[in-house]
Write a protein that holds these residues in place. Structure first.
Motif, PDB file in Angstrom:
ATOM      1  N   TRP A 173       0.833  -1.201   0.000  1.00  0.00           N
ATOM      2  CA  TRP A 173       0.000   0.000   0.000  1.00  0.00           C
ATOM      3  C   TRP A 173       0.870   1.254   0.000  1.00  0.00           C
ATOM      4  O   TRP A 173       0.596   2.207  -0.715  1.00  0.00           O
ATOM      5  CB  TRP A 173      -0.919  -0.040   1.205  1.00  0.00           C
ATOM      6  N   LEU A 174       1.928   1.225   0.807  1.00  0.00           N
ATOM      7  CA  LEU A 174       2.859   2.354   0.836  1.00  0.00           C
ATOM      8  C   LEU A 174       3.513   2.533  -0.530  1.00  0.00           C
ATOM      9  O   LEU A 174       3.650   3.652  -1.027  1.00  0.00           O
ATOM     10  CB  LEU A 174       3.917   2.151   1.919  1.00  0.00           C
ATOM     11  N   GLY A 175       3.915   1.424  -1.160  1.00  0.00           N
ATOM     12  CA  GLY A 175       4.519   1.498  -2.490  1.00  0.00           C
ATOM     13  C   GLY A 175       3.570   2.086  -3.515  1.00  0.00           C
ATOM     14  O   GLY A 175       3.963   2.912  -4.342  1.00  0.00           O
ATOM     15  N   LEU A 176       2.311   1.683  -3.465  1.00  0.00           N
ATOM     16  CA  LEU A 176       1.319   2.218  -4.392  1.00  0.00           C
ATOM     17  C   LEU A 176       1.108   3.710  -4.172  1.00  0.00           C
ATOM     18  O   LEU A 176       1.047   4.491  -5.127  1.00  0.00           O
ATOM     19  CB  LEU A 176       0.006   1.464  -4.232  1.00  0.00           C
ATOM     20  N   LEU A 177       1.026   4.122  -2.915  1.00  0.00           N
ATOM     21  CA  LEU A 177       0.867   5.551  -2.620  1.00  0.00           C
ATOM     22  C   LEU A 177       2.073   6.361  -3.096  1.00  0.00           C
ATOM     23  O   LEU A 177       1.923   7.466  -3.636  1.00  0.00           O
ATOM     24  CB  LEU A 177       0.648   5.766  -1.129  1.00  0.00           C
ATOM     25  N   MET A 190       4.089   5.513  -5.579  1.00  0.00           N
ATOM     26  CA  MET A 190       4.056   5.542  -7.045  1.00  0.00           C
ATOM     27  C   MET A 190       3.089   6.603  -7.549  1.00  0.00           C
ATOM     28  O   MET A 190       3.405   7.348  -8.477  1.00  0.00           O
ATOM     29  CB  MET A 190       3.645   4.168  -7.590  1.00  0.00           C
ATOM     30  N   ILE A 191       1.928   6.675  -6.933  1.00  0.00           N
ATOM     31  CA  ILE A 191       0.939   7.666  -7.357  1.00  0.00           C
ATOM     32  C   ILE A 191       1.428   9.075  -7.058  1.00  0.00           C
ATOM     33  O   ILE A 191       1.349   9.967  -7.899  1.00  0.00           O
ATOM     34  CB  ILE A 191      -0.420   7.387  -6.681  1.00  0.00           C
ATOM     35  N   THR A 192       1.956   9.267  -5.853  1.00  0.00           N
ATOM     36  CA  THR A 192       2.390  10.609  -5.456  1.00  0.00           C
ATOM     37  C   THR A 192       3.606  11.068  -6.255  1.00  0.00           C
ATOM     38  O   THR A 192       3.603  12.148  -6.847  1.00  0.00           O
ATOM     39  CB  THR A 192       2.718  10.645  -3.954  1.00  0.00           C
ATOM     40  N   LEU A 193       4.652  10.251  -6.273  1.00  0.00           N
ATOM     41  CA  LEU A 193       5.891  10.661  -6.930  1.00  0.00           C
ATOM     42  C   LEU A 193       5.793  10.596  -8.444  1.00  0.00           C
ATOM     43  O   LEU A 193       6.374  11.424  -9.151  1.00  0.00           O
ATOM     44  CB  LEU A 193       7.061   9.787  -6.451  1.00  0.00           C
ATOM     45  N   GLY A 194       5.074   9.616  -8.964  1.00  0.00           N
ATOM     46  CA  GLY A 194       5.014   9.433 -10.403  1.00  0.00           C
ATOM     47  C   GLY A 194       3.959  10.259 -11.091  1.00  0.00           C
ATOM     48  O   GLY A 194       4.223  10.905 -12.107  1.00  0.00           O
ATOM     49  N   LEU A 195       2.761  10.253 -10.559  1.00  0.00           N
ATOM     50  CA  LEU A 195       1.663  10.931 -11.234  1.00  0.00           C
ATOM     51  C   LEU A 195       1.492  12.375 -10.781  1.00  0.00           C
ATOM     52  O   LEU A 195       1.332  13.267 -11.609  1.00  0.00           O
ATOM     53  CB  LEU A 195       0.360  10.160 -11.003  1.00  0.00           C
ATOM     54  N   GLN A 196       1.509  12.604  -9.482  1.00  0.00           N
ATOM     55  CA  GLN A 196       1.263  13.955  -8.979  1.00  0.00           C
ATOM     56  C   GLN A 196       2.459  14.884  -9.187  1.00  0.00           C
ATOM     57  O   GLN A 196       2.304  16.008  -9.651  1.00  0.00           O
ATOM     58  CB  GLN A 196       0.895  13.906  -7.489  1.00  0.00           C
ATOM     59  N   LEU A 197       3.652  14.399  -8.838  1.00  0.00           N
ATOM     60  CA  LEU A 197       4.843  15.252  -8.928  1.00  0.00           C
ATOM     61  C   LEU A 197       5.602  15.095 -10.237  1.00  0.00           C
ATOM     62  O   LEU A 197       6.393  15.951 -10.594  1.00  0.00           O
ATOM     63  CB  LEU A 197       5.781  14.952  -7.749  1.00  0.00           C
ATOM     64  N   GLY A 198       5.373  13.979 -10.942  1.00  0.00           N
ATOM     65  CA  GLY A 198       6.045  13.746 -12.219  1.00  0.00           C
ATOM     66  C   GLY A 198       7.527  13.466 -12.070  1.00  0.00           C
ATOM     67  O   GLY A 198       8.303  13.737 -12.984  1.00  0.00           O
TER      68      GLY A 198
END
Length: 77
Positions: free
Chosen positions: A33-37, A39-47
Protein backbone atom coordinates in the motif's frame (compact mmCIF):
# COMPACT_ATOMS: atom_id res chain seq x y z
CA UNK A 1 16.92 8.76 12.36
CA UNK A 2 17.45 12.51 12.73
CA UNK A 3 13.73 13.01 13.37
CA UNK A 4 13.85 10.39 16.13
CA UNK A 5 16.78 12.13 17.77
CA UNK A 6 15.03 15.51 17.60
CA UNK A 7 11.84 13.97 18.98
CA UNK A 8 13.81 12.48 21.88
CA UNK A 9 15.42 15.85 22.64
CA UNK A 10 12.06 17.62 22.49
CA UNK A 11 10.15 15.06 24.53
CA UNK A 12 6.38 15.52 25.09
CA UNK A 13 6.02 18.33 22.53
CA UNK A 14 3.81 18.57 19.46
CA UNK A 15 6.84 17.69 17.30
CA UNK A 16 7.44 14.53 19.34
CA UNK A 17 3.80 13.49 18.98
CA UNK A 18 3.85 14.16 15.21
CA UNK A 19 6.96 12.01 14.76
CA UNK A 20 5.32 9.25 16.81
CA UNK A 21 2.18 9.33 14.65
CA UNK A 22 4.14 9.23 11.38
CA UNK A 23 6.26 6.37 12.70
CA UNK A 24 3.22 4.42 13.86
CA UNK A 25 1.47 4.85 10.51
CA UNK A 26 4.61 3.80 8.67
CA UNK A 27 4.90 0.63 10.74
CA UNK A 28 1.21 -0.25 10.49
CA UNK A 29 0.80 0.33 6.75
CA UNK A 30 1.39 -2.69 4.50
CA UNK A 31 4.39 -2.26 2.22
CA UNK A 32 2.39 -2.80 -0.99
CA UNK A 33 0.00 0.00 0.00
CA UNK A 34 2.86 2.35 0.84
CA UNK A 35 4.52 1.50 -2.49
CA UNK A 36 1.32 2.22 -4.39
CA UNK A 37 0.87 5.55 -2.62
CA UNK A 38 4.47 6.51 -3.37
CA UNK A 39 4.06 5.54 -7.05
CA UNK A 40 0.94 7.67 -7.36
CA UNK A 41 2.39 10.61 -5.46
CA UNK A 42 5.89 10.66 -6.93
CA UNK A 43 5.01 9.43 -10.40
CA UNK A 44 1.66 10.93 -11.23
CA UNK A 45 1.26 13.96 -8.98
CA UNK A 46 4.84 15.25 -8.93
CA UNK A 47 6.04 13.75 -12.22
CA UNK A 48 9.37 12.68 -10.69
CA UNK A 49 9.38 9.20 -12.26
CA UNK A 50 10.53 8.91 -15.87
CA UNK A 51 8.09 6.26 -17.02
CA UNK A 52 4.87 8.10 -16.29
CA UNK A 53 2.93 6.48 -19.14
CA UNK A 54 4.05 3.00 -18.12
CA UNK A 55 3.02 3.75 -14.54
CA UNK A 56 -0.48 4.79 -15.60
CA UNK A 57 -0.79 1.63 -17.72
CA UNK A 58 0.41 -0.55 -14.84
CA UNK A 59 -2.10 1.00 -12.45
CA UNK A 60 -4.90 0.48 -14.97
CA UNK A 61 -3.84 -3.14 -15.46
CA UNK A 62 -3.79 -3.66 -11.69
CA UNK A 63 -7.32 -2.28 -11.42
CA UNK A 64 -8.46 -4.46 -14.30
CA UNK A 65 -6.95 -7.56 -12.65
CA UNK A 66 -8.64 -6.68 -9.37
CA UNK A 67 -11.99 -6.46 -11.12
CA UNK A 68 -11.40 -9.81 -12.80
CA UNK A 69 -10.50 -11.45 -9.50
CA UNK A 70 -13.59 -10.03 -7.87
CA UNK A 71 -15.88 -11.20 -10.69
CA UNK A 72 -14.81 -14.59 -12.05
CA UNK A 73 -15.68 -15.47 -15.63
CA UNK A 74 -18.61 -17.81 -16.12
CA UNK A 75 -17.69 -21.39 -16.99
CA UNK A 76 -18.52 -22.52 -20.54
CA UNK A 77 -21.32 -24.95 -20.85
Amino acid sequence: MPLGILAAVRENTAFDRAVQVVTLLGQAMPSFWLGLLLMITLGLQLGWLRSRHRLVAALRDAGHRARLLGHPRPSPG
